[in-house]
Write a protein that holds these residues in place. Structure first.
Motif, PDB file in Angstrom:
ATOM      1  N   LYS A 114       0.849  -1.179   0.000  1.00 41.02           N
ATOM      2  CA  LYS A 114       0.000   0.000   0.000  1.00 41.02           C
ATOM      3  C   LYS A 114       0.891   1.237   0.000  1.00 41.02           C
ATOM      4  O   LYS A 114       1.832   1.334   0.780  1.00 41.02           O
ATOM      5  N   VAL A 115       0.574   2.198  -0.875  1.00 39.90           N
ATOM      6  CA  VAL A 115       1.374   3.418  -0.998  1.00 39.90           C
ATOM      7  C   VAL A 115       0.429   4.617  -0.987  1.00 39.90           C
ATOM      8  O   VAL A 115      -0.588   4.616  -1.677  1.00 39.90           O
ATOM      9  N   HIS A 116       0.765   5.618  -0.176  1.00 41.28           N
ATOM     10  CA  HIS A 116       0.018   6.877  -0.133  1.00 41.28           C
ATOM     11  C   HIS A 116       0.941   7.997  -0.577  1.00 41.28           C
ATOM     12  O   HIS A 116       2.103   8.051  -0.158  1.00 41.28           O
ATOM     13  N   VAL A 117       0.434   8.903  -1.393  1.00 44.80           N
ATOM     14  CA  VAL A 117       1.171  10.100  -1.796  1.00 44.80           C
ATOM     15  C   VAL A 117       0.381  11.306  -1.287  1.00 44.80           C
ATOM     16  O   VAL A 117      -0.791  11.467  -1.626  1.00 44.80           O
ATOM     17  N   LEU A 118       1.017  12.106  -0.450  1.00 41.15           N
ATOM     18  CA  LEU A 118       0.394  13.301   0.109  1.00 41.15           C
ATOM     19  C   LEU A 118       1.119  14.525  -0.425  1.00 41.15           C
ATOM     20  O   LEU A 118       2.316  14.477  -0.700  1.00 41.15           O
ATOM     21  N   GLN A 119       0.397  15.621  -0.511  1.00 42.90           N
ATOM     22  CA  GLN A 119       1.022  16.888  -0.890  1.00 42.90           C
ATOM     23  C   GLN A 119       0.451  17.993  -0.031  1.00 42.90           C
ATOM     24  O   GLN A 119      -0.726  17.973   0.304  1.00 42.90           O
ATOM     25  N   PHE A 120       1.317  18.911   0.387  1.00 40.94           N
ATOM     26  CA  PHE A 120       0.864  20.018   1.204  1.00 40.94           C
ATOM     27  C   PHE A 120       1.766  21.223   1.007  1.00 40.94           C
ATOM     28  O   PHE A 120       2.877  21.112   0.505  1.00 40.94           O
ATOM     29  N   THR A 121       1.257  22.371   1.414  1.00 40.33           N
ATOM     30  CA  THR A 121       1.946  23.637   1.173  1.00 40.33           C
ATOM     31  C   THR A 121       3.075  23.857   2.179  1.00 40.33           C
ATOM     32  O   THR A 121       3.164  23.175   3.202  1.00 40.33           O
ATOM     33  N   ASP A 122       3.909  24.857   1.883  1.00 41.61           N
ATOM     34  CA  ASP A 122       5.001  25.223   2.791  1.00 41.61           C
ATOM     35  C   ASP A 122       4.465  25.613   4.163  1.00 41.61           C
ATOM     36  O   ASP A 122       5.032  25.235   5.190  1.00 41.61           O
ATOM     37  N   LYS A 123       3.392  26.386   4.191  1.00 39.56           N
ATOM     38  CA  LYS A 123       2.817  26.826   5.466  1.00 39.56           C
ATOM     39  C   LYS A 123       2.359  25.627   6.304  1.00 39.56           C
ATOM     40  O   LYS A 123       2.573  25.583   7.510  1.00 39.56           O
TER      41      LYS A 123
END
Length: 101
Positions: free
Chosen positions: A66-75
């Protein structure tokens, strides 16, 4: 923008261990840094770069696990609270300069 790849891969059989190692090495080759054993992070300059890396991660996926890819901002990244043992670590900032290869 930050990108995080988290995974739980089977490692019972020799072929599974080899596939998991190959996946980790591929992430390192793509410029990810290991945050924890199955958590890799990378700073990205744009959504286009995130999309490109997502396609590359998808192409490198092993057949099991199982693989999750998350993305989020610098803040959002700056608001993360990190502990090393019982010691709280200072907030991390986005890199100010990039390494050219």
């Amino acid at each position: 923008m930050w990108m995080v790849v988290m995974f739980d891969l089977p490692v019972v059989e020799r072929a599974e261990r080899k596939a998991a190692t190959q996946f980790r090495n591929t992430l390192l080759d793509m410029g990810f840094a290991m945050s924890q054993f199955s958590v890799y992070m990378r700073f990205c300059t744009s959504q286009t770069q995130v999309d490109t890396l997502c396609r590359a991660v998808e192409h490198a996926l092993p057949s099991g696990g199982k693989v999750h890819v998350l993305q989020f901002t610098d803040k959002q990244y700056e608001r993360a609270i990190t502990y090393r043992g019982r010691s709280k670590q200072p907030a991390q900032k986005a890199p100010e300069q990039f390494d050219l290869f």
